[in-house]
Structure formats: C-alpha cells, structure tokens
Design a protein around this motif. Structure first.
Motif, PDB file in Angstrom:
ATOM      1  N   VAL A  74       3.538   1.422  17.558  1.00  0.00           N
ATOM      2  CA  VAL A  74       3.556  -0.033  17.419  1.00  0.00           C
ATOM      3  C   VAL A  74       3.666  -0.380  15.942  1.00  0.00           C
ATOM      4  CG1 VAL A  74       2.246  -2.130  17.823  1.00  0.00           C
ATOM      5  CG2 VAL A  74       2.165  -0.290  19.478  1.00  0.00           C
ATOM      6  N   VAL A  75       4.584  -1.269  15.623  1.00  0.00           N
ATOM      7  CA  VAL A  75       4.809  -1.653  14.234  1.00  0.00           C
ATOM      8  C   VAL A  75       4.152  -3.006  13.998  1.00  0.00           C
ATOM      9  CG1 VAL A  75       6.556  -2.122  12.488  1.00  0.00           C
ATOM     10  CG2 VAL A  75       6.999  -0.423  14.247  1.00  0.00           C
ATOM     11  N   ASN A  76       3.395  -3.104  12.920  1.00  0.00           N
ATOM     12  CA  ASN A  76       2.737  -4.350  12.573  1.00  0.00           C
ATOM     13  C   ASN A  76       3.632  -5.113  11.596  1.00  0.00           C
ATOM     14  OD1 ASN A  76       0.992  -6.403  12.124  1.00  0.00           O
ATOM     15  ND2 ASN A  76      -0.631  -5.170  11.244  1.00  0.00           N
ATOM     16  N   HIS A  77       4.120  -6.254  12.029  1.00  0.00           N
ATOM     17  CA  HIS A  77       5.033  -7.057  11.212  1.00  0.00           C
ATOM     18  C   HIS A  77       4.313  -8.170  10.470  1.00  0.00           C
ATOM     19  CE1 HIS A  77       8.539  -5.107  12.949  1.00  0.00           C
ATOM     20  NE2 HIS A  77       8.000  -5.266  14.145  1.00  0.00           N
ATOM     21  N   MET A  78       2.988  -8.091  10.377  1.00  0.00           N
ATOM     22  CA  MET A  78       2.241  -9.203   9.809  1.00  0.00           C
ATOM     23  C   MET A  78       2.602  -9.459   8.355  1.00  0.00           C
ATOM     24  SD  MET A  78      -1.816  -9.885   9.876  1.00  0.00           S
ATOM     25  CE  MET A  78      -2.347  -9.686   8.206  1.00  0.00           C
ATOM     26  N   ARG A  79       2.768  -8.404   7.559  1.00  0.00           N
ATOM     27  CA  ARG A  79       3.077  -8.590   6.134  1.00  0.00           C
ATOM     28  C   ARG A  79       4.409  -9.307   5.941  1.00  0.00           C
ATOM     29  NH1 ARG A  79      -0.110  -5.916   2.427  1.00  0.00           N
ATOM     30  NH2 ARG A  79      -1.450  -4.320   3.291  1.00  0.00           N
ATOM     31  N   GLU A  80       5.443  -8.837   6.644  1.00  0.00           N
ATOM     32  CA  GLU A  80       6.747  -9.486   6.507  1.00  0.00           C
ATOM     33  C   GLU A  80       6.692 -10.929   7.002  1.00  0.00           C
ATOM     34  OE1 GLU A  80       7.788  -6.357   8.985  1.00  0.00           O
ATOM     35  OE2 GLU A  80       6.662  -5.484   7.327  1.00  0.00           O
ATOM     36  N   ASN A  81       5.967 -11.156   8.089  1.00  0.00           N
ATOM     37  CA  ASN A  81       5.858 -12.520   8.617  1.00  0.00           C
ATOM     38  C   ASN A  81       5.128 -13.432   7.633  1.00  0.00           C
ATOM     39  OD1 ASN A  81       7.192 -11.755  10.894  1.00  0.00           O
ATOM     40  ND2 ASN A  81       5.358 -11.523  12.141  1.00  0.00           N
ATOM     41  N   LEU A  82       4.065 -12.912   7.015  1.00  0.00           N
ATOM     42  CA  LEU A  82       3.328 -13.721   6.043  1.00  0.00           C
ATOM     43  C   LEU A  82       4.198 -14.047   4.835  1.00  0.00           C
ATOM     44  CD1 LEU A  82      -0.278 -12.269   6.021  1.00  0.00           C
ATOM     45  CD2 LEU A  82       0.413 -14.570   6.599  1.00  0.00           C
ATOM     46  N   LYS A  83       4.938 -13.050   4.351  1.00  0.00           N
ATOM     47  CA  LYS A  83       5.839 -13.299   3.222  1.00  0.00           C
ATOM     48  C   LYS A  83       6.852 -14.374   3.570  1.00  0.00           C
ATOM     49  CE  LYS A  83       5.673  -8.766   1.030  1.00  0.00           C
ATOM     50  NZ  LYS A  83       6.422  -7.540   0.754  1.00  0.00           N
ATOM     51  N   TYR A  84       7.396 -14.279   4.783  1.00  0.00           N
ATOM     52  CA  TYR A  84       8.394 -15.260   5.219  1.00  0.00           C
ATOM     53  C   TYR A  84       7.775 -16.651   5.326  1.00  0.00           C
ATOM     54  CZ  TYR A  84      11.742 -17.663   8.181  1.00  0.00           C
ATOM     55  OH  TYR A  84      12.621 -18.571   8.695  1.00  0.00           O
ATOM     56  N   MET A  85       6.576 -16.723   5.887  1.00  0.00           N
ATOM     57  CA  MET A  85       5.931 -18.022   6.072  1.00  0.00           C
ATOM     58  C   MET A  85       5.524 -18.643   4.745  1.00  0.00           C
ATOM     59  SD  MET A  85       5.905 -18.700   9.223  1.00  0.00           S
ATOM     60  CE  MET A  85       5.030 -18.725  10.728  1.00  0.00           C
ATOM     61  N   LEU A  86       5.026 -17.819   3.827  1.00  0.00           N
ATOM     62  CA  LEU A  86       4.569 -18.351   2.554  1.00  0.00           C
ATOM     63  C   LEU A  86       5.720 -18.640   1.594  1.00  0.00           C
ATOM     64  CD1 LEU A  86       1.401 -16.134   2.034  1.00  0.00           C
ATOM     65  CD2 LEU A  86       1.493 -18.521   2.743  1.00  0.00           C
ATOM     66  N   LYS A  87       6.891 -18.093   1.903  1.00  0.00           N
ATOM     67  CA  LYS A  87       8.047 -18.290   1.039  1.00  0.00           C
ATOM     68  C   LYS A  87       8.490 -19.749   1.041  1.00  0.00           C
ATOM     69  CE  LYS A  87      11.833 -16.626   2.562  1.00  0.00           C
ATOM     70  NZ  LYS A  87      12.886 -15.738   3.008  1.00  0.00           N
TER      71      LYS A  87
END
Length: 128
Positions: free
Chosen positions: A59-72
């Motif tokens: 299982v891959v955790n995409h939380m970091r990429e999602n947070l970067k995208y949201m905070l961008k």
C-alpha cells in the motif's frame, strides 16, 4: 450354417452403423498412447521476484504528495462553504453525524462580594 444374428458383420458395414463417433474414439485412443509433453518444464515461464511482487502490492501512502498539492494553491475557500460541503457529503445516519458541541456554561457568579458577606456575618451573628 451359422445361427442367425451370430455372424460377424463386415467391417465397413459396422463403421457405417456407428457413425463418426467410432472414428473419433479410435483417434482419441491412439493419441493416448503417445507420450505427453512434460508440463513441469520451465520453458516460457517468467520467474517473478518475491521482492518485486511485495513492492507492487504494498500500500502506497500518498499523503505527502497530496499535502504538497493542497498547500501549493493560494486560494483558500471560505470556512462557511467548506462546512456546507462537508455537511452535504456526510451521511444521514446518526453514526455519521459529528457529536453536538455543548454550550459552555459560565460559572454562576454571586452578586455579593466578600465585604458583603463579612457585613452580613457581623449583622447576623453579632461578631465584630
């Protein structure tokens, strides 16, 4: 003379009576005598690495990429709008509803001060 019904029929006549099924059965019987191909060979088989399979199914955790995208993004939605969207997406069952926040009760303060209590004490009990 041979008895009726006991004589052997001609081979051509017998084949016509059985039809094409007899011919197919003979072919199957003949094919069964030939040695079968060994299916336990490794030819044509792709060896899979256990580590690669583990990484693929992990299982891959995409939380970091999602947070970067949201905070961008610089545009922040209004809080009332976000609350409205969350309320619409929430289920109707009671288990899906957030717990109701109880209104904080202010501690009931007295109208009297310490000096009023002392004055009352003196008047009621007669102490100086």
């Amino acid at each position: 003379l041979p008895a009726a019904g006991r004589g052997g029929a001609l081979p051509g006549v017998q084949r016509d009576r059985d039809g094409p099924r007899a011919v197919d059965a003979a072919r199957r019987k003949k094919r069964g005598r030939e040695p079968m191909r060994n299916k336990a060979t490794i030819k044509g088989r792709v060896v899979k690495s256990a580590i690669e399979e583990y990484r693929k199914k992990k299982v891959v955790n995409h939380m970091r990429e999602n947070l970067k995208y949201m905070l961008k993004g610089r545009i922040v939605a209004n809080r009332a709008i976000t609350e409205q969207v969350l309320a619409q997406n929430r289920g109707r069952k009671s288990k899906d509803q957030p717990p109701k926040k109880a209104a904080k009760k202010k501690p009931e303060g007295t109208v009297f001060t310490e000096e009023d209590f002392r004055k009352f004490e003196r008047e009621y009990f007669g102490r100086p």
